[in-house]
Scaffold this active site. Structure first.
Site, PDB file in Angstrom:
ATOM      1  N   ARG A  37      13.500  19.486  36.489  1.00 52.21           N
ATOM      2  CA  ARG A  37      13.154  19.334  35.077  1.00 52.21           C
ATOM      3  C   ARG A  37      14.163  18.454  34.349  1.00 52.21           C
ATOM      4  NH1 ARG A  37      14.062  22.948  32.109  1.00 52.21           N
ATOM      5  NH2 ARG A  37      15.319  24.271  33.449  1.00 52.21           N
ATOM      6  N   LYS A 176       5.711  24.120  33.312  1.00 54.24           N
ATOM      7  CA  LYS A 176       6.709  24.707  32.420  1.00 54.24           C
ATOM      8  C   LYS A 176       6.444  24.374  30.951  1.00 54.24           C
ATOM      9  CE  LYS A 176       9.122  26.981  35.384  1.00 54.24           C
ATOM     10  NZ  LYS A 176       8.922  28.452  35.456  1.00 54.24           N
ATOM     11  N   HIS A 195       9.388  35.267  32.704  1.00 48.24           N
ATOM     12  CA  HIS A 195       9.706  34.341  33.786  1.00 48.24           C
ATOM     13  C   HIS A 195      10.001  35.210  35.000  1.00 48.24           C
ATOM     14  CE1 HIS A 195      12.414  31.005  35.603  1.00 48.24           C
ATOM     15  NE2 HIS A 195      11.146  30.768  35.873  1.00 48.24           N
ATOM     16  N   SER A 214      15.992  30.184  38.987  1.00 45.57           N
ATOM     17  CA  SER A 214      15.791  29.442  40.223  1.00 45.57           C
ATOM     18  C   SER A 214      16.903  29.747  41.215  1.00 45.57           C
ATOM     19  CB  SER A 214      15.763  27.940  39.916  1.00 45.57           C
ATOM     20  OG  SER A 214      15.592  27.194  41.085  1.00 45.57           O
ATOM     21  N   LYS A 218      13.201  35.063  43.370  1.00 47.91           N
ATOM     22  CA  LYS A 218      12.011  35.563  42.669  1.00 47.91           C
ATOM     23  C   LYS A 218      10.731  35.390  43.505  1.00 47.91           C
ATOM     24  CE  LYS A 218      11.599  33.421  38.802  1.00 47.91           C
ATOM     25  NZ  LYS A 218      10.913  32.233  39.275  1.00 47.91           N
ATOM     26  N   THR A 219      10.512  34.184  44.007  1.00 46.95           N
ATOM     27  CA  THR A 219       9.321  33.927  44.822  1.00 46.95           C
ATOM     28  C   THR A 219       9.413  34.650  46.162  1.00 46.95           C
ATOM     29  OG1 THR A 219       8.926  31.774  43.789  1.00 46.95           O
ATOM     30  CG2 THR A 219       7.960  32.126  45.955  1.00 46.95           C
ATOM     31  N   ASP A 233       5.840  33.625  39.480  1.00 45.64           N
ATOM     32  CA  ASP A 233       6.727  32.949  38.522  1.00 45.64           C
ATOM     33  C   ASP A 233       6.478  33.254  37.048  1.00 45.64           C
ATOM     34  OD1 ASP A 233       8.892  31.081  38.098  1.00 45.64           O
ATOM     35  OD2 ASP A 233       7.420  29.633  37.399  1.00 45.64           O
ATOM     36  N   ARG A 299      10.174  21.321  46.659  1.00 46.73           N
ATOM     37  CA  ARG A 299       9.197  22.295  46.153  1.00 46.73           C
ATOM     38  C   ARG A 299       7.876  22.222  46.914  1.00 46.73           C
ATOM     39  NH1 ARG A 299      10.511  26.215  42.089  1.00 46.73           N
ATOM     40  NH2 ARG A 299      12.433  25.476  41.114  1.00 46.73           N
TER      41      ARG A 299
END
Length: 512
Positions: A37, A176, A195, A214, A218-219, A233, A299
């Site tokens: 980002r 996002k 988030h 990140s 989390k994933t 997410d 990604r």
């Protein structure tokens, strides 16, 4: 092309020279200068809707309505003249009421593919309150002309219900920008945007939410064998339960291993998946997830249906457990702590994790990173608004919150080692089975955290990090440094901090 199929979009991406197929059929693309980002290039138009409601101090750049209109006309003219234009109609939010429709116009076939995965299928006709995204990544702005920070710009206008993205090919900006919009729209309706990933047990009322920045897992942790994935997410929490905003997953691929993350591995190695900045052998077209030459932020984007175990409705009830994931590179936080209600509020607003060498240019030593609500770049309102919503749900439904350290132990980064994912999964699975709710706890003297005295399958020295450090004095010094850092970061939240200050670590004004 209007709502083109994945096969059509993949073919166009290859024909245009912007993508190649891996040996298993995944579409591999590079995003050029921006492999993540463009955080400093995010703008919101200041108008009567946003002037007093947006948390402008959160590195949120102001754009005037006049500059926005000038930019809109420039981008519309560019799109009208483009030889290839993709029009996609989707929605965001797996909720019958709290959803928005999205119309995307983009020059990128791979970006249209990304949108078709990450957003959800169209559920109704486009109407008032819905959003348009104008996406022209090849357009580079003159910063002087548009008062931007660089040639890239991601700007949202809530009056026009429009997002404009230019100057960057990184697809994550699409999802996002709309996540940010949902974070602005939902709180006044009593909905907590999160988030976070979420999953549920098969045929049980076991529902878990995983907040995290990140790199904290989390994933990985929400995509677990034996659990049905709700999403990895972005979610909302209402009085009827958890609902996913998205229709797909956007997983980090660096150091991805089949044995530790089989579901994500399988999804990344098949036709239809979109891979960004993943190194691929030029001849054998084999993917190398360990190679960070292009980016540490490689990604993979794929639809939820690529995961074997999913919750088809993307909805679930009220969660039993909420996990705050932090990758503590200082090696002093325990792998699991049971939080009180006020401790949950403290650590939610704190949003602590750490950055280590390799994650960002110029970082050579571990650095504390704080992202309020575990997603500050996307939270357009003040953190206290989200925290008060969280507190209301915790009070009303007696949800238990846990702080999970997926970072280092036995010393700081470079000395100690990272908690094995096996250890973290063992802890979380035990919690999900209800195994730690009544377990005796010990209070950490520095952080005030309540640490379970025993977890089946986890060694005692892993539960209590001070036991794994070679020198206990070194541990104490580092822990007190971090504790003081926590309070200094929270001071900026004024009255809200004062209300929950006592739930944070012991305050040390000097180190001993």
């Amino acid at each position: 092309c209007i709502n083109a199929t994945p096969a059509h979009l993949i073919e166009d991406a290859i024909k245009s020279g912007r993508g190649s197929l891996s040996k298993d059929g995944a579409l591999v693309v590079r995003t050029g200068k921006y492999t993540g980002r463009a955080a400093k290039d995010k703008f919101v138009v200041k108008n009567k809707i946003t002037e007093k409601t947006v948390w402008w101090e959160n590195d949120c750049n102001v754009m005037t309505p006049e500059i926005f209109e000038k930019l809109r006309l420039k981008v519309v003219d560019h799109l009208n003249k483009s030889s290839h234009l993709y029009f996609c109609e989707n929605s965001v939010g797996a909720h019958p009421t709290h959803n928005i429709s999205i119309r995307l116009l983009t020059t990128g076939a791979s970006h249209a593919l990304f949108a078709s995965y990450m957003f959800r299928e169209k559920v109704r006709e486009f109407g008032e309150g819905d959003f348009v995204i104008l996406h022209a990544p090849e357009v580079e702005l003159n910063p002087v002309e548009f008062n931007t920070k660089s040639e890239a710009c991601i700007v949202t206008c809530f009056e026009r219900k429009m997002v404009i993205i230019v100057g960057t090919y990184y697809a994550g900006e699409l999802k996002k920008s709309i996540f940010s919009a949902m974070n602005f729209i939902l709180p006044p309706k009593g909905i907590l945007p999160m988030h976070a990933g979420a999953n549920k047990g098969h045929g049980t009322s076991d529902i878990s939410v995983f907040f995290g920045l990140s790199g904290t897992g989390k994933t990985t942790l929400s995509t677990d064998d034996g659990k049905m994935l709700i999403g990895d997410d972005e979610h909302g929490l209402s009085d009827s339960g958890v609902f996913n905003f998205e229709g797909g997953c956007y997983a980090k691929t660096i150091k991805l291993k089949e044995e530790s993350e089989p579901g994500i591995w399988k999804a990344c190695n098949r036709f239809g998946t979109l891979l960004e900045n993943v190194v691929m052998g030029p001849h054998n077209r084999t993917l190398d997830f360990d190679d960070a030459t292009l980016s540490e932020n490689g990604r993979s984007s794929y639809p939820l249906r690529f995961i074997d175990e999913i919750e088809p409705s993307s909805n679930a009830g009220i969660p039993n457990n909420i996990f705050f994931l932090t990758a503590d590179a200082f090696g002093v936080l325990p792998p699991v702590s049971k939080l009180t209600r006020d401790q949950a509020m403290f650590y939610f607003v704190l949003g602590y994790t750490a950055k280590v060498a390799g994650t960002e240019a110029g970082i050579k030593e571990p650095q504390a990173a704080f992202s309020p609500c575990f997603g500050a770049p996307f939270m357009l309102r003040h953190p206290s608004e989200y925290a008060e919503l969280l507190g209301r749900f915790l009070d009303k439904y007696k949800i238990q919150v846990w702080l999970i350290n997926t970072g280092w132990t036995g010393g700081a980064y470079g000395v100690g080692h990272r908690y094995p994912i096996k250890t973290t999964r063992t802890i979380i699975r035990s919690i999900q089975k209800g195994g730690l709710l009544s377990t005796a706890v010990e209070k950490d003297p520095i952080f005030g955290l309540f640490i379970p005295a025993a977890v089946e399958g986890v060694q005692m020295k892993e539960l209590f990090p001070q036991m794994s450090w070679p020198n206990s004095a070194d541990y104490t010094l580092k822990a007190k440094e971090l504790a003081l850092m926590f309070h200094k970061k929270m001071e900026k939240f004024g009255d809200f901090y004062q209300k929950i200050k006592s739930s944070g670590p012991t305050i040390y004004t000097h180190h001993v």
